[in-house]
Design a protein around this motif. Structure first.
Motif, PDB file in Angstrom:
ATOM      1  N   PRO A 164       0.852  -1.263   0.110  1.00 37.60           N
ATOM      2  CA  PRO A 164       0.048  -0.095  -0.132  1.00 37.60           C
ATOM      3  C   PRO A 164       0.882   1.216   0.010  1.00 37.60           C
ATOM      4  CG  PRO A 164      -0.357  -1.269   2.063  1.00 37.60           C
ATOM      5  CD  PRO A 164       0.516  -1.991   1.144  1.00 37.60           C
ATOM      6  N   ASN A 165       2.083   1.234   0.400  1.00 38.15           N
ATOM      7  CA  ASN A 165       2.790   2.506   0.368  1.00 38.15           C
ATOM      8  C   ASN A 165       3.294   2.926  -0.861  1.00 38.15           C
ATOM      9  OD1 ASN A 165       4.949   4.438   0.881  1.00 38.15           O
ATOM     10  ND2 ASN A 165       5.783   3.267   2.625  1.00 38.15           N
ATOM     11  N   MET A 166       3.018   4.086  -1.327  1.00 41.26           N
ATOM     12  CA  MET A 166       3.254   4.465  -2.872  1.00 41.26           C
ATOM     13  C   MET A 166       4.883   4.456  -2.856  1.00 41.26           C
ATOM     14  SD  MET A 166       0.774   7.541  -3.379  1.00 41.26           S
ATOM     15  CE  MET A 166       0.297   7.704  -5.000  1.00 41.26           C
ATOM     16  N   ASN A 167       5.677   4.515  -1.903  1.00 41.73           N
ATOM     17  CA  ASN A 167       7.260   4.726  -2.057  1.00 41.73           C
ATOM     18  C   ASN A 167       7.708   3.078  -2.025  1.00 41.73           C
ATOM     19  OD1 ASN A 167       7.759   7.115  -2.370  1.00 41.73           O
ATOM     20  ND2 ASN A 167       7.844   7.482  -0.029  1.00 41.73           N
ATOM     21  N   VAL A 168       6.906   2.257  -1.916  1.00 39.17           N
ATOM     22  CA  VAL A 168       7.296   0.685  -2.000  1.00 39.17           C
ATOM     23  C   VAL A 168       6.610   0.141  -3.049  1.00 39.17           C
ATOM     24  CG1 VAL A 168       7.224  -1.368  -0.476  1.00 39.17           C
ATOM     25  CG2 VAL A 168       7.668   0.728   0.518  1.00 39.17           C
ATOM     26  N   GLY A 169       5.362  -0.137  -2.967  1.00 42.68           N
ATOM     27  CA  GLY A 169       4.576  -1.032  -4.004  1.00 42.68           C
ATOM     28  C   GLY A 169       4.535  -0.238  -5.404  1.00 42.68           C
ATOM     29  N   ILE A 218       2.502   3.506  -9.674  1.00 42.09           N
ATOM     30  CA  ILE A 218       2.029   3.767 -10.913  1.00 42.09           C
ATOM     31  C   ILE A 218       0.763   4.666 -10.739  1.00 42.09           C
ATOM     32  CG2 ILE A 218       0.858   2.865 -12.914  1.00 42.09           C
ATOM     33  CD1 ILE A 218       3.179   0.570 -12.500  1.00 42.09           C
ATOM     34  N   ARG A 219      -0.266   4.274  -9.593  1.00 42.62           N
ATOM     35  CA  ARG A 219      -1.448   4.821  -9.631  1.00 42.62           C
ATOM     36  C   ARG A 219      -1.031   6.541  -9.200  1.00 42.62           C
ATOM     37  NH1 ARG A 219      -3.738   4.070  -5.225  1.00 42.62           N
ATOM     38  NH2 ARG A 219      -5.900   4.872  -5.667  1.00 42.62           N
ATOM     39  N   GLY A 220       0.039   6.565  -8.414  1.00 40.82           N
ATOM     40  CA  GLY A 220       0.555   7.850  -8.124  1.00 40.82           C
ATOM     41  C   GLY A 220       0.824   8.676  -9.466  1.00 40.82           C
ATOM     42  N   GLY A 245      11.141   5.134  -3.289  1.00 39.87           N
ATOM     43  CA  GLY A 245      10.887   3.846  -4.003  1.00 39.87           C
ATOM     44  C   GLY A 245      12.192   3.253  -4.468  1.00 39.87           C
ATOM     45  N   TRP A 246      12.302   1.760  -4.582  1.00 39.98           N
ATOM     46  CA  TRP A 246      13.212   1.098  -4.959  1.00 39.98           C
ATOM     47  C   TRP A 246      14.026   1.445  -6.472  1.00 39.98           C
ATOM     48  CZ3 TRP A 246      13.084  -1.627  -9.451  1.00 39.98           C
ATOM     49  CH2 TRP A 246      11.964  -1.965  -9.760  1.00 39.98           C
ATOM     50  N   TRP A 247      12.952   1.971  -7.219  1.00 40.62           N
ATOM     51  CA  TRP A 247      13.537   2.540  -8.393  1.00 40.62           C
ATOM     52  C   TRP A 247      14.259   3.938  -8.456  1.00 40.62           C
ATOM     53  CZ3 TRP A 247       8.575   1.657  -6.588  1.00 40.62           C
ATOM     54  CH2 TRP A 247       7.852   2.680  -6.388  1.00 40.62           C
TER      55      TRP A 247
END
Lengths: 327, 408
Positions: free
Chosen positions: A166-171, A176-178, B48-50
């Motif tokens: 659920p975290n936008m910085n992880v998933g 992509i939704r962001g 993010g990992w990217w």
């Protein structure tokens, strides 16, 4: 560490013991029981040759019998006699599980898995096989698509839980939704019936490589003459693929489809690792394990028999194919 | 024919792109978790990992000295490079070395809210520009009265670390490990503590190696008999083996639990070795028989004429020639037993000493540490590293085995 030593000893005893068994039993047969000497030499050789196959087969038959054949019948018997069936009649276990709402959800989910996963894996596998066929870097591409085959279902579940985080910085999905303007991440797997599809993605991701490898070999086996004839007749690449190639590899497509179907019926790990707390995502194997863990052998064996019944058509088809080849 | 050729090259580019897309789609999930397993715990949730290789912006309050300001046309103008001044005295060396400005601002309260290269105005009318490389230009109508104190975000270089792996294998982070070593605890006792992943790694290896080797030996003898010996009932046995290929394992769980506890094996490593052997045999016999049947008849018949017994033919001729098929099955069985969760949860006791990795991840890590990705990512790759190595080095045999099983 002691368990490592036990393991090493087991390998030595197991492998050494097997070779010793085969060697000694053959020796016993040829030298003691039916020696190739004396008056009955011809008769003895014939007798020894009649017994020998069974010496070679004995350990395998014993192991298969004890670990697969006997359990099938034992399970069936237990499902009719143990648990509440002892008091309420032979079908009591089956009656009880079919009245259970969670079981019906699990059965429905299982059927969804069986419909979606083999179809999608075969489709993507066929697509990947056809597209990579003439490519200079096709083998590298295939290798990378095939790679998930080596990853355990639990490992694959971790990988996809990460994608769905659920975290936008992880998933990645929420990231992509962001990109498309979403303000905050959403929990993707929260027990809705449709979340099963997100779990199926994991198995499709794993099995596409399998389908691709086999279908790619089958596509290579399509005779060039048929394709050339189609080109001369003015067929476009799509017509060549769908009207010339696919019909010729149909038997292989069926094999791939049924192999994945069997696997889908047995899959347990993905649901256990990704959606175990949600009743809506249950499938038959997870239900069976719950009853098994709680010691309810009547319900557990009844569910395993239901799984067996679902597998039965494929099993019969397999045996008929194999027998046709032997002739 | 020109048309067809033209279509082909057009389709060619589309094909390249389509395959590229497919490959990216297929490897991104794995790459993401792999990158994450090497990232710092805090960085994982911050970016993010990217972005792992871009580094992450880190906020500082920098005091830029204004000694070098010059007066021209009634204005006071300062032009220095941030990274060449004393302002960076408190900034870690690695960040200075990266030498990149991510953002800056003019007010501590609002923070670094201006992109590099743009101009911001302070409350007293000074116009400040800081470029990505750290070139500061400040223009003020009044003389500067001391250093400019500005919030600036500098890019910290990517921090890749093996610490996550050390933590998951010993169940202690760097500080806890140091403290434990100081107390006199040995590394060995940490590796084998109940919540560490190293013990389950050893257990997985202990389960899968005997469970791979033993069925091969049993199956090879049986496959030889089914391929090269004549006896009544051979066809029926082959049909049974084919049928058993698809029997759901679930059917065996309750009966074998009862049988194992009845003969005294109970839940133990011996039990799971036997179970994996039984469950792996149908595929082993099927694959090996299919391969052995294709060996040249002459070799085997010549050996028979020369007086070799079946046992000798099997050990000296058939077994060495069947190496590719043996290797195929060994890979299948190894991957299957290493990756298995279901059989291990039924046949092994649930205590910490006999937990395998898959089970450890599902019951210990996903339950209590479900959101700690630095732990989960490292655990995932401890779990899948060996199968991936086997996969990439032995892929040839794996493909051959798959084809032997399903394409005629």
């Amino acid at each position: 560490m002691s368990v490592v030593i036990t393991g090493i000893v087991t390998i030595i005893v197991g492998v050494g013991g097997m070779f010793a068994y085969f060697w000694l039993s053959n020796l016993l047969l040829d030298r003691v029981l039916f020696p190739a000497s004396g008056d009955d030499i011809g008769k003895n050789i014939r007798r020894a040759d009649a017994v020998r196959p069974w010496l070679f087969l004995a350990p395998a038959i014993l192991a298969l019998g004890l670990y697969l054949v006997v359990p099938v019948f034992y399970s069936a018997w237990l499902s009719f006699t143990s648990g509440i069936a002892a008091r309420n009649g032979v079908f009591a276990n089956y009656a009880a599980i079919f009245q259970n709402g969670t079981f019906r959800t699990a059965l429905l989910n299982n059927l969804l898995w069986v419909l979606v996963v083999p179809a999608a894996s075969t489709f993507f596998g066929l697509l990947a096989a056809q597209l990579t066929d003439r490519l200079s870097w096709g083998n590298i591409a295939k290798s990378l698509i095939f790679m998930p085959m080596a990853i355990s279902f639990v490992g694959a579940s971790l990988i996809w839980r990460f994608v769905y985080d659920p975290n936008m910085n992880v998933g990645v999905v929420n990231a992509i939704r962001g990109l498309f303007g979403a303000e905050s991440g959403v929990t993707l797997i929260d027990g809705q019936i449709v979340d099963s599809f997100l779990l199926m993605v994991v198995l499709i991701w794993i099995q596409t490589g399998f389908a691709m490898v086999i279908l790619s070999a089958a596509l290579r086996g399509v005779p060039d003459e048929t394709v050339e004839a189609a080109i001369v007749d003015g067929a476009n690449p799509f017509q060549i693929f769908f009207k010339i190639k696919v019909p010729q590899i149909m038997p292989t497509i069926l094999v791939v489809w049924t192999t994945i179907t069997i696997l889908v019926l047995k899959v347990y790990d993905i649901v256990a690792a990704m959606g175990n707390q949600y009743r809506n995502l249950e499938i038959l194997p997870t239900q069976m394990m719950q009853y098994f863990d709680s010691g309810n052998y009547g319900f557990a064996t009844a569910i395993s028999v239901v799984i067996m019944v679902l597998v039965l058509p494929v099993m019969i088809w397999n045996i008929r194919q194999a027998r046709a080849e032997l002739r | 024919m020109d048309n067809i050729a033209g279509q082909k090259s057009g389709l060619g580019i589309v094909t390249h792109l389509a395959v590229l897309l497919l490959v990216i789609l297929w490897i991104v999930p794995t790459v993401g978790l792999l990158v994450t397993s090497f990232r710092d715990q805090d960085a994982i949730s911050q970016s993010g990992w990217w972005r792992a290789l871009q580094g992450a912006p880190q906020p500082f309050i920098l005091s830029i000295p204004t000694d070098g300001a010059e007066e021209a046309a009634g204005e006071y103008r300062l032009a220095v490079n941030l990274f060449e001044t004393d302002a960076i005295a408190s900034v870690p060396a690695s960040v200075v070395e990266a030498g990149r400005v991510a953002a800056f601002g003019t007010s501590r309260l609002r923070g670094a809210d201006t992109d590099p290269g743009e101009t911001a105005e302070t409350r007293d009318g000074t116009l400040i520009t800081i470029t990505r490389d750290g070139e500061v230009t400040a223009v003020s109508p009044e003389p500067f009265d001391g250093p400019l104190s500005l919030p600036v975000e500098l890019m910290a270089p990517p921090q890749l670390t093996l610490e996550n792996y050390a933590e998951v294998l010993t169940d202690r982070n760097a500080e806890e490990r140091a403290a434990a070593l100081e107390r006199g605890q040995s590394l060995d006792s940490m590796l084998f503590s109940d919540e560490a992943l190293f013990g389950p790694f050893v257990n997985t290896l202990t389960v899968s190696i005997p469970a791979t080797i033993i069925p091969i030996v049993i199956a090879a003898f049986a496959a030889y008999a089914l391929a090269w010996m004549e006896f009544p009932g051979r066809g029926l046995l082959i049909a049974i083996v084919v049928g058993l290929l698809v029997v759901p394992l679930q059917l065996a769980f309750v009966p074998l639990t009862i049988i194992h506890s009845w003969i005294g094996i109970g839940k133990s490593f011996l039990g799971i070795w036997l179970a994996h052997t039984g469950f792996g045999l149908p595929l082993a016999i099927y694959l090996l028989r299919n391969y052995m049947v294709g060996l040249p008849r002459d070799i085997i018949e010549n050996a028979k004429v020369d007086g070799a017994t079946d046992f000798e033919i099997f050990v000296r001729i058939v077994l060495p020639l069947s190496f590719p098929a043996l290797a195929s099955f060994a890979i299948f069985q190894f991957l299957w037993t290493w990756n298995d969760l279901l059989v291990a949860s039924v046949f092994l006791p649930s205590d910490a000493e006999s937990t395998v990795m898959t089970r450890f991840v599902v019951t210990n890590l996903l339950g209590s540490r479900g959101g700690e990705w630095h732990i989960l990512a490292a655990a995932a790759f401890v779990m899948i590293a060996l199968p991936l190595i086997v996969f990439f080095t032995m892929q040839r045999y794996l493909v051959r085995g798959l084809l032997a099983g399903s394409v005629k």
